[in-house]
Scaffold this active site. Sequence first.
Site, mmCIF file in Angstrom:
data_model
loop_
_atom_site.group_PDB
_atom_site.id
_atom_site.type_symbol
_atom_site.label_atom_id
_atom_site.label_comp_id
_atom_site.label_asym_id
_atom_site.label_seq_id
_atom_site.Cartn_x
_atom_site.Cartn_y
_atom_site.Cartn_z
ATOM 1 N N LYS A 116 61.669 18.687 126.552
ATOM 2 C CA LYS A 116 60.564 17.738 126.350
ATOM 3 C C LYS A 116 59.495 17.851 127.430
ATOM 4 C CE LYS A 116 63.280 16.209 123.112
ATOM 5 N NZ LYS A 116 63.064 16.473 121.703
ATOM 6 N N GLU A 200 56.532 9.148 132.761
ATOM 7 C CA GLU A 200 55.275 8.775 132.101
ATOM 8 C C GLU A 200 54.991 7.310 132.385
ATOM 9 O OE1 GLU A 200 55.671 11.572 128.062
ATOM 10 O OE2 GLU A 200 56.024 9.419 127.941
ATOM 11 N N HIS A 235 66.710 2.537 119.472
ATOM 12 C CA HIS A 235 66.315 3.903 119.160
ATOM 13 C C HIS A 235 66.847 4.400 117.816
ATOM 14 C CE1 HIS A 235 64.556 4.016 123.058
ATOM 15 N NE2 HIS A 235 65.712 3.661 123.593
ATOM 16 N N ARG A 292 63.400 19.400 112.899
ATOM 17 C CA ARG A 292 64.386 19.322 111.809
ATOM 18 C C ARG A 292 63.794 18.551 110.627
ATOM 19 N NH1 ARG A 292 65.504 15.284 115.547
ATOM 20 N NH2 ARG A 292 65.179 13.222 114.635
HETATM 21 C C1 MV4 Z 1 57.803 5.901 125.342
HETATM 22 C C2 MV4 Z 1 57.540 4.534 125.138
HETATM 23 C C3 MV4 Z 1 56.540 3.937 125.886
HETATM 24 N N1 MV4 Z 1 55.843 4.666 126.789
HETATM 25 N N2 MV4 Z 1 57.070 6.589 126.252
HETATM 26 C C4 MV4 Z 1 61.649 6.167 122.494
HETATM 27 C C5 MV4 Z 1 62.339 7.369 121.898
HETATM 28 C C6 MV4 Z 1 61.669 8.579 122.459
HETATM 29 N N3 MV4 Z 1 61.325 9.508 121.416
HETATM 30 C C7 MV4 Z 1 60.463 8.075 123.178
HETATM 31 N N4 MV4 Z 1 60.496 6.624 123.146
HETATM 32 C C8 MV4 Z 1 59.532 5.903 123.764
HETATM 33 N N5 MV4 Z 1 58.756 6.542 124.680
HETATM 34 C C9 MV4 Z 1 56.127 5.962 126.947
HETATM 35 N N6 MV4 Z 1 55.425 6.644 127.841
HETATM 36 C C10 MV4 Z 1 58.296 3.857 124.193
HETATM 37 C C11 MV4 Z 1 59.303 4.529 123.534
HETATM 38 C C12 MV4 Z 1 60.059 3.720 122.622
HETATM 39 C C13 MV4 Z 1 60.976 2.766 123.111
HETATM 40 C C14 MV4 Z 1 61.252 2.612 124.467
HETATM 41 C C15 MV4 Z 1 62.161 1.680 124.915
HETATM 42 C C16 MV4 Z 1 62.825 0.851 124.001
HETATM 43 C C17 MV4 Z 1 62.589 0.994 122.642
HETATM 44 C C18 MV4 Z 1 61.669 1.963 122.184
HETATM 45 C C19 MV4 Z 1 61.434 2.106 120.822
HETATM 46 C C20 MV4 Z 1 60.532 3.051 120.387
HETATM 47 C C21 MV4 Z 1 59.851 3.853 121.289
#
Ligand code: MV4
Length: 464
Positions: A116, A200, A235, A292
């Site tokens: 990533k 980030e 998630h 995928r």
């Molecule tokens: C984030 C974010 C906020 N800010 N990155 C969650 C899964 C992965 N693919 C990336 N995710 C996130 N990245 C930044 N810079 C918010 C999420 C996020 C999330 C984070 C904490 C708790 C629940 C979440 C649900 C969806 C996305």
Amino acid sequence: MFKRVLIANRGEIALRIMRACHEMDIETVAIYSTEDRYSPHVKLATESICIGPGKPSDSYLNIPSIINAAILTKAEAIHPGYGFLSENEEFVDLVNRCGLIFIGPSKKSIGLMGNKSRARQLMLENDIPVVPGSEGSIEDIGELKAICRDVGYPVILKASSGGGGRGMRIVYREEDLEREFLNSKSESNTCFGDDRIYVEKYIVNPRHIEVQILADSYGNVIHLGERDCSIQRRHQKVLEEAPSPRLNRSLREELGRISIKIARLAEYTNAGTVEFIIDEDGSYYFLEMNTRLQVEHTITEMVTGVDIVKEQIRIANDMKLSYRQEDICFEGHSIQCRINGEDIFNNFLPSTGELKNIHIPGGLNVRFDSYIGNGCYISPYYDSMIGKLIVKGENRLEAIKKMRVALEELSIDGIDTNIELHYGILHDFDFVKGNYSTSFLEQKLSGEFKDFYLEMENHYGTES
Ligand code: MV4
């Protein structure tokens, strides 16, 4: 075209892939664990082969057994579905070295996007918006502190080899940074065997939006629009919709263009998904690319009419895409509810056992992708998702109403399911207004919003 394809998966997605193959006059080989011996994918395939006991590492993740099964049954290609071996570089490599075709992207694209922080770096080099943060992975705590001061708190620490939230830490104050950095490193090392971390700025209450792309081996790349996947818990996506009520036409076109650019940068082939977050003022940022077929590909199929699995098979067979971008027309609005075997009133504990008295809804533009039936046994070894209820309406409100009616009709006895949770979401005023973020479910379930539970209870009662 292939004569025979092995499907290296189980459950609803094995059936979904099988249907596409049979419609294309391709024979199918099902693999199964002893735990799944009575599952429908075993019966519906042209040929079936048992590859080991219930534990995934002994069967659906057992690379030598699966490749041997393909060779023994004379399959020419392997479709991995989602989960299991679908994003495993070593598997793709071994499949190819055994003279078989992997129905999915190249080892190289999977490797690039699986890292990533490297993917993030590639976007930075090509002026694609990413959330402010580190350039690659972080070397030491000094560097981390400097970056966090620069971008401002809160920040989010992420595993370079991560995904699915594991290894992730949200940090609100500098005094917590070092401890969380070490926690994150140790968890990432345990989960992925790689302790590299990147950082980030943490975007509060974002929308989680993803764009479906298709790319053939002749350099043709198209996008099939976006999906809004903000309704999730821990998630795990719970409900998805296409198109996103958050986007206007210009933002939609921009995300489509950028996603095609990203696919080209990665020299991507086959089906893939580019993930973005959108913050409260409408700025968008690349998060990662999933290499995928996804669980929620269905809603994109509903609004475009494109059979994504058939396109995957054509692409893997070195055929050109069946569509140019101008051929893709978006029509109506689609919603998918993931039906899980779980107890939503008891911390979403998985619920397993034998199913009975099943009634599946139907009607115009109502689709149920599942592997369930009366007498079928839901095993604790696997994912709790037992089916996907999908509808399409002419517009969003019609889709919502159609889904409410379909959920009322859907009935499954024998185990607990999350059907009532979906009913609560579909009747929630904020959801109906399209006014929600990734925090929606957590907030509604926290008890702060008693009416959310009341809505479910009024309708279903609180028995069981
Ligand atoms: C984030 C974010 C906020 N800010 N990155 C969650 C899964 C992965 N693919 C990336 N995710 C996130 N990245 C930044 N810079 C918010 C999420 C996020 C999330 C984070 C904490 C708790 C629940 C979440 C649900 C969806 C996305």
